[in-house]
Design a protein around this motif. Sequence first.
Motif, mmCIF file in Angstrom:
data_model
loop_
_atom_site.group_PDB
_atom_site.id
_atom_site.type_symbol
_atom_site.label_atom_id
_atom_site.label_comp_id
_atom_site.label_asym_id
_atom_site.label_seq_id
_atom_site.Cartn_x
_atom_site.Cartn_y
_atom_site.Cartn_z
ATOM 1 N N THR A 17 -11.251 2.961 -6.354
ATOM 2 C CA THR A 17 -10.920 3.874 -5.252
ATOM 3 C C THR A 17 -9.799 4.850 -5.598
ATOM 4 N N GLY A 18 -9.015 4.562 -6.655
ATOM 5 C CA GLY A 18 -7.869 5.395 -6.991
ATOM 6 C C GLY A 18 -6.686 5.179 -6.064
ATOM 7 N N TYR A 19 -6.751 4.151 -5.211
ATOM 8 C CA TYR A 19 -5.693 3.902 -4.241
ATOM 9 C C TYR A 19 -4.460 3.366 -4.962
ATOM 10 N N ARG A 20 -3.291 3.840 -4.545
ATOM 11 C CA ARG A 20 -2.039 3.482 -5.210
ATOM 12 C C ARG A 20 -1.368 2.309 -4.495
ATOM 13 N N TYR A 21 -0.790 1.413 -5.296
ATOM 14 C CA TYR A 21 -0.018 0.284 -4.785
ATOM 15 C C TYR A 21 1.334 0.273 -5.495
ATOM 16 N N TYR A 22 2.356 -0.090 -4.736
ATOM 17 C CA TYR A 22 3.720 -0.096 -5.270
ATOM 18 C C TYR A 22 4.327 -1.479 -5.128
ATOM 19 N N ALA A 23 5.198 -1.836 -6.086
ATOM 20 C CA ALA A 23 5.896 -3.118 -6.040
ATOM 21 C C ALA A 23 7.124 -2.994 -5.153
ATOM 22 N N THR A 24 7.459 -4.070 -4.461
ATOM 23 C CA THR A 24 8.665 -4.043 -3.617
ATOM 24 C C THR A 24 9.908 -3.784 -4.456
ATOM 25 N N ALA A 25 9.874 -4.166 -5.736
ATOM 26 C CA ALA A 25 11.027 -3.932 -6.607
ATOM 27 C C ALA A 25 11.262 -2.438 -6.851
ATOM 28 N N GLN A 26 10.261 -1.599 -6.552
ATOM 29 C CA GLN A 26 10.404 -0.155 -6.751
ATOM 30 C C GLN A 26 11.091 0.539 -5.577
ATOM 31 N N LEU A 27 11.344 -0.218 -4.509
ATOM 32 C CA LEU A 27 11.925 0.404 -3.321
ATOM 33 C C LEU A 27 13.312 0.985 -3.582
ATOM 34 N N THR A 52 0.850 -1.188 0.000
ATOM 35 C CA THR A 52 0.000 0.000 0.000
ATOM 36 C C THR A 52 0.884 1.235 0.000
ATOM 37 N N ILE A 53 0.298 2.374 -0.352
ATOM 38 C CA ILE A 53 1.086 3.603 -0.386
ATOM 39 C C ILE A 53 1.645 3.933 0.994
ATOM 40 N N GLY A 54 0.886 3.619 2.055
ATOM 41 C CA GLY A 54 1.383 3.876 3.409
ATOM 42 C C GLY A 54 2.576 3.012 3.750
ATOM 43 N N ALA A 55 2.474 1.705 3.428
ATOM 44 C CA ALA A 55 3.587 0.788 3.718
ATOM 45 C C ALA A 55 4.804 1.136 2.869
ATOM 46 N N PHE A 56 4.562 1.492 1.615
ATOM 47 C CA PHE A 56 5.675 1.839 0.724
ATOM 48 C C PHE A 56 6.345 3.138 1.186
ATOM 49 N N ALA A 57 5.541 4.098 1.648
ATOM 50 C CA ALA A 57 6.096 5.354 2.155
ATOM 51 C C ALA A 57 7.005 5.100 3.349
ATOM 52 N N LYS A 58 6.562 4.218 4.246
ATOM 53 C CA LYS A 58 7.361 3.907 5.437
ATOM 54 C C LYS A 58 8.658 3.222 5.052
#
Length: 356
Positions: A38-48, A5-11
Motif C-alpha cells: 500500500t505504500g503506507y508509512r509507519y513510524y516508531a514511537t522512538a522517533q517522536l 500509523t502516519i496519522g497517529a504519529f502526526a497527531k
Amino acid sequence: MELLTIGAFAKASRLSPKALRLYDELRLLRPARVDPDTGYRYYATAQLERARLVAWLRRLGMPLAGIRAVCALDPADAAREIRAYWARVEAETAVRRDLAAFLVDQLTGEPERAPTTMMELRYHAHSDRGHVRPANQDSVYAGRGLLAVADGFGPAGAPASSAAVAALKRLADRGEPAAGGVLDLLEDAVRDASEAVRDLAEGDGENGTTLTALLWTGSKLALVHIGDSRAYVLRDGELFRITHDHSVVQSLVDEGRLTPEEAGSHPQRALLLKALGGGLTPAPDLRLHDARPGDRYLLCSDGLTGVVPDERVRELLAAAPGPDAAVHRLIAAADAAGGLDNVSCVVADVVDTSPV
C-alpha cells in the motif's frame, strides 16, 4: 518495536501528514516501515523526540537545511547552532524594525530624527585575479559614500561589472542622500546600471554582472543587492550575512533539497537566478541598515566565500586591526585555498566622530 500509523504519529508529533511525507522525501525524517503493497508509512514511537524537535524548529522559522544540520548534531552542539540561528534572526528582525519605523515616520510626515552620534566610514578595497582565471572580471569601489562589489561574467564581464559600479558611483558623487529617498534613488541607479550592462553585452545573455553595494546616508547604510556577491556585518564579535544569494543552489538549500555543504560542490553553483544584463532589469533587494560605531562591514565576490568558510571569514575580520589589513588577509586566504576565481573585498569600519 511499537509502530504508529502516519496519522497517529502526526497527531503525537504535531506535524501534519503532508509535512511528514515531505520530510521523508528530503530524508529528514524517514518512516520506520513502509508497507510494500500500500505504500503506507509507519513510524516508531522512538522517533517522536526527533519529530517534535523538527516541529519546534519549524515554528522558529528555521529553514529545512538548517533543521537537518541541527538534527545531525549532539545536544550541546545543536543548542549552540540554535542559539546562533536565533541571534541571526534577531539581527535581521532589528533591521526590519528600523525600516518599519522609518516608513511610519515617512507616512505620518514626522521629520527624520537627527542622529545623536556622528559617524563616518573608514574603508579599504582590493581586487585580485587569483591563480586560475586569465583575467579579472570583478570591480570594486570604496569611497566616502559608497561601497560596492560587482562580479562580471561572460566575454564582456569585466566592462559589465565596471559599468554597474560606475552607475552607483555617479549617485554617490551627487552628495550624501537623505535616508528618506535613498532606496528610490538606488532603484533608479540599478536601472541605469542594467541599461549600461545591456548596452555592453549587446543583448547577449551570457554576459552580465552581480552587484552588491552599500550607500552611506550619515546614520544608515542603504543596501542594494543582485546576484551572489555578498555583504556581511561583524557586530560584537558575531558575523551576520545581510544578503541572500540569488542562485539556483541557494533556492535548493532554502527548500531543504541541498545542504550548504552540498551546495558548495554542486555543478550548478555558478548559475544565477538574478543578475544585471540580458533581459528585463531584475528587482533588486533593497534595505536600510542602522549603522553602529564599531560595526565592520564586508562586501565580497564569491571568489572569497566559495573557498573560505564563514567562520574563517569571521576570525580574519575580527583579528585585523583595520580595513586594509582585513582586506589583504581575506584575499590571501582565498589565494591560499587555491585562488580558483577572482576575489574582491571591501571592508569598512563605522567610526564614532562625535566631539568629546
